[in-house]
Scaffold this motif. Structure first.
Motif, PDB file in Angstrom:
ATOM      1  N   UNK A  40       0.892  -1.105   0.163  1.00 21.32           N
ATOM      2  CA  UNK A  40      -0.022  -0.266  -0.276  1.00 21.32           C
ATOM      3  C   UNK A  40       0.814   0.815  -0.165  1.00 21.32           C
ATOM      4  N   UNK A  41       2.370   1.585   0.028  1.00 19.93           N
ATOM      5  CA  UNK A  41       2.784   1.993   0.782  1.00 19.93           C
ATOM      6  C   UNK A  41       3.851   2.511  -0.798  1.00 19.93           C
ATOM      7  N   UNK A  42       3.493   1.326  -1.555  1.00 18.70           N
ATOM      8  CA  UNK A  42       4.820   1.562  -3.038  1.00 18.70           C
ATOM      9  C   UNK A  42       4.431   2.972  -3.361  1.00 18.70           C
ATOM     10  N   UNK A  43       6.036   3.668  -3.556  1.00 23.98           N
ATOM     11  CA  UNK A  43       6.386   4.632  -4.504  1.00 23.98           C
ATOM     12  C   UNK A  43       6.452   4.720  -5.934  1.00 23.98           C
ATOM     13  N   UNK A  44       6.310   4.500  -6.925  1.00 23.15           N
ATOM     14  CA  UNK A  44       5.956   3.637  -8.171  1.00 23.15           C
ATOM     15  C   UNK A  44       5.987   4.078  -9.207  1.00 23.15           C
ATOM     16  N   UNK A  45       6.940   5.053  -9.354  1.00 16.43           N
ATOM     17  CA  UNK A  45       7.333   6.115 -10.846  1.00 16.43           C
ATOM     18  C   UNK A  45       7.082   5.055 -12.317  1.00 16.43           C
ATOM     19  N   UNK A  46       7.118   5.774 -13.722  1.00 16.54           N
ATOM     20  CA  UNK A  46       6.307   4.548 -14.220  1.00 16.54           C
ATOM     21  C   UNK A  46       5.637   3.955 -14.370  1.00 16.54           C
ATOM     22  N   UNK A  47       4.977   3.497 -13.447  1.00 13.24           N
ATOM     23  CA  UNK A  47       3.940   2.244 -13.911  1.00 13.24           C
ATOM     24  C   UNK A  47       3.610   1.572 -15.028  1.00 13.24           C
ATOM     25  N   UNK A  48       2.517   3.221 -15.201  1.00 11.33           N
ATOM     26  CA  UNK A  48       1.659   2.934 -16.621  1.00 11.33           C
ATOM     27  C   UNK A  48       2.956   3.607 -17.963  1.00 11.33           C
ATOM     28  N   UNK A  49       3.633   2.349 -18.165  1.00 13.24           N
ATOM     29  CA  UNK A  49       4.337   2.957 -19.334  1.00 13.24           C
ATOM     30  C   UNK A  49       4.121   2.361 -20.172  1.00 13.24           C
ATOM     31  N   UNK A  50       4.801   2.662 -21.508  1.00 15.60           N
ATOM     32  CA  UNK A  50       4.941   1.858 -22.870  1.00 15.60           C
ATOM     33  C   UNK A  50       6.014   0.730 -23.110  1.00 15.60           C
ATOM     34  N   UNK A  51       5.482  -0.335 -23.784  1.00 16.51           N
ATOM     35  CA  UNK A  51       7.217  -1.540 -24.453  1.00 16.51           C
ATOM     36  C   UNK A  51       6.662  -2.107 -25.341  1.00 16.51           C
ATOM     37  N   UNK A  52       7.578  -2.409 -26.631  1.00 23.50           N
ATOM     38  CA  UNK A  52       7.456  -3.708 -27.066  1.00 23.50           C
ATOM     39  C   UNK A  52       6.696  -4.831 -26.632  1.00 23.50           C
ATOM     40  N   UNK A  53       5.787  -5.253 -27.260  1.00 23.00           N
ATOM     41  CA  UNK A  53       5.287  -7.205 -26.640  1.00 23.00           C
ATOM     42  C   UNK A  53       6.063  -8.155 -26.957  1.00 23.00           C
ATOM     43  N   UNK A  54       6.087  -8.142 -25.696  1.00 31.47           N
ATOM     44  CA  UNK A  54       7.047  -9.959 -25.800  1.00 31.47           C
ATOM     45  C   UNK A  54       8.574  -9.230 -25.242  1.00 31.47           C
ATOM     46  N   UNK A  55       8.556  -8.233 -24.540  1.00 29.48           N
ATOM     47  CA  UNK A  55       9.970  -8.216 -23.975  1.00 29.48           C
ATOM     48  C   UNK A  55       9.506  -8.384 -22.656  1.00 29.48           C
ATOM     49  N   UNK A  56      10.357  -9.724 -22.153  1.00 30.35           N
ATOM     50  CA  UNK A  56      10.717  -9.753 -20.568  1.00 30.35           C
ATOM     51  C   UNK A  56      12.104  -8.564 -19.509  1.00 30.35           C
ATOM     52  N   UNK A  57      11.239  -9.228 -18.324  1.00 30.93           N
ATOM     53  CA  UNK A  57      12.126  -7.519 -17.571  1.00 30.93           C
ATOM     54  C   UNK A  57      12.118  -8.720 -16.886  1.00 30.93           C
ATOM     55  N   UNK A  58      14.191  -9.493 -16.086  1.00 27.14           N
ATOM     56  CA  UNK A  58      14.410 -10.029 -14.549  1.00 27.14           C
ATOM     57  C   UNK A  58      14.856  -8.768 -14.098  1.00 27.14           C
ATOM     58  N   UNK A  59      14.355  -9.184 -12.711  1.00 24.00           N
ATOM     59  CA  UNK A  59      15.164  -7.721 -11.967  1.00 24.00           C
ATOM     60  C   UNK A  59      15.444  -8.592 -10.187  1.00 24.00           C
ATOM     61  N   UNK A  60      16.310  -7.947 -10.129  1.00 25.71           N
ATOM     62  CA  UNK A  60      17.451  -8.772  -8.608  1.00 25.71           C
ATOM     63  C   UNK A  60      17.825  -7.226  -8.111  1.00 25.71           C
ATOM     64  N   UNK A  61      17.149  -6.962  -7.106  1.00 20.00           N
ATOM     65  CA  UNK A  61      17.554  -6.006  -5.697  1.00 20.00           C
ATOM     66  C   UNK A  61      17.232  -6.287  -4.355  1.00 20.00           C
ATOM     67  N   UNK A  62      17.617  -5.265  -3.724  1.00 16.08           N
ATOM     68  CA  UNK A  62      18.392  -5.057  -2.619  1.00 16.08           C
ATOM     69  C   UNK A  62      17.566  -3.885  -1.818  1.00 16.08           C
ATOM     70  N   UNK A  63      17.181  -4.075  -0.976  1.00 14.58           N
ATOM     71  CA  UNK A  63      15.852  -3.086   0.220  1.00 14.58           C
ATOM     72  C   UNK A  63      16.227  -3.388   1.188  1.00 14.58           C
TER      73      UNK A  63
END
Length: 321
Positions: A40-63
């Motif tokens: 509920x507290x997420x701060x998320x810029x660019x959540x609604x953006x466009x990209x080519x169909x079929x592109x995949x993203x893998x993310x690894x993070x530390x917080x």
């Protein structure tokens, strides 16, 4: 608090426009990495953006977080000195949803929590590690961002985008009903959201509004039943896009509501909180990027503020890359 997401690629000048568009699309996941267990507290810029169909993203993070209980800020703790270290893995894929661009993402955090606080005048200590609440989300850009192939995407330019999403978190992860402070929360949550994004020159202005609904936790702190009313949130972002493909966002979020009932007894834990933060996305090459972000509580009615800082790496593939 810190989140990271993805800025994409500063590559050849002929492709710089595509790089900036892809950078905005990639952030769809990583902002949730900011607060991997406090959706509920997420701060998320660019959540609604466009990209080519079929592109995949893998993310690894530390917080890392310090202060109040980031895993469940609605629990009214005082004098909280809690710290969490989070490792977050996430995956996202760009979809064609009836001719409109959409995305599916999944986030899985692993958290180490330790520290102390007071609850109703009694001291509480906790040292625990385990998986946190995973989250699944489907988003669709309803206006201004059609589903495009990589070749079509090269000639596309953002103006106004209106989108919507639904995030679902199941009651998984570490949870002990005999303890007040946990990483998981032993309940489902559902978060519908609408968002708007307007680009003008190098600037992008964004706003999002959401409501998070919770099922009951029937094993809360000694076998009691905890119900919680919806938590309403709004967030805004002012983003500057650099020619190199980097972007910087100043972020703010407000959330209110979420008052809980324990065994039919209404608690004094109504939330009215503000958070502010910044996000910096840096392209590394055509397929890799990193994102840094930090945020802090400005005010909180329940006194359960916390600070967060994070770093994430993103790799992308597919969709004609």
């Amino acid at each position: 608090m810190l989140a990271l997401a993805t800025a994409f690629y500063a590559v050849l000048p002929a492709r710089s426009g595509l790089a900036q568009h892809c950078a905005s699309a990639s952030a769809v996941l990583i902002l949730s990495v900011i607060a991997p267990t406090a959706h509920a507290q997420d701060i998320e810029p660019r959540a609604y953006s466009n990209a080519p169909v079929g592109v995949n993203f893998m993310i690894a993070g530390i917080v890392g977080t310090r202060g109040g209980l980031s895993t469940d800020p609605s629990i009214p703790l005082t004098d909280a000195r809690l710290e969490t270290s989070n490792i977050v893995l996430a995956y996202a894929r760009v979809l064609d949803v009836g001719g409109k661009s959409g995305k599916f993402d999944i986030i899985v955090p692993y958290t180490r929590l330790d520290g102390s606080a007071n609850y109703q005048g009694d001291p509480v200590e906790r040292d625990v590690a385990g998986f946190g609440r995973s989250a699944f989300r489907l988003s669709v850009n309803l206006f201004g961002a059609p589903a495009l192939s990589m070749q079509e995407f090269r000639g596309w330019k953002q103006d106004l985008i209106i989108g919507a999403s639904l995030q679902v978190s199941p009651p998984g992860g570490q949870y002990d009903g005999s303890k007040l402070v946990n990483i998981g929360s032993n309940r489902w949550s559902f978060k519908p959201e609408i968002g708007i994004s307007k680009a003008r020159g190098p600037w992008t202005l964004e706003a999002q509004a959401a409501a998070t609904f919770f099922t009951d936790n029937n094993d809360f702190f000694g076998g009691r039943t905890r119900s919680q009313r919806p938590l309403y949130s709004m967030q805004g972002h002012v983003i500057y896009n650099f020619r190199s493909g980097k972007w910087l966002s100043v972020d703010g979020t407000w959330f209110a509501g979420g008052r809980s009932t324990i065994d039919d007894r209404l608690s004094n834990d109504l939330q009215q909180n503000w958070r502010m933060g910044m996000t910096l996305a840096i392209p590394v090459d055509q397929l890799n990027s990193i994102k840094l972000s930090a945020s802090s509580g400005v005010s909180a009615r329940t006194g359960n503020n916390f600070d967060a800082i994070g770093l994430a790496w993103q790799y992308r593939w597919g969709g004609g890359l």
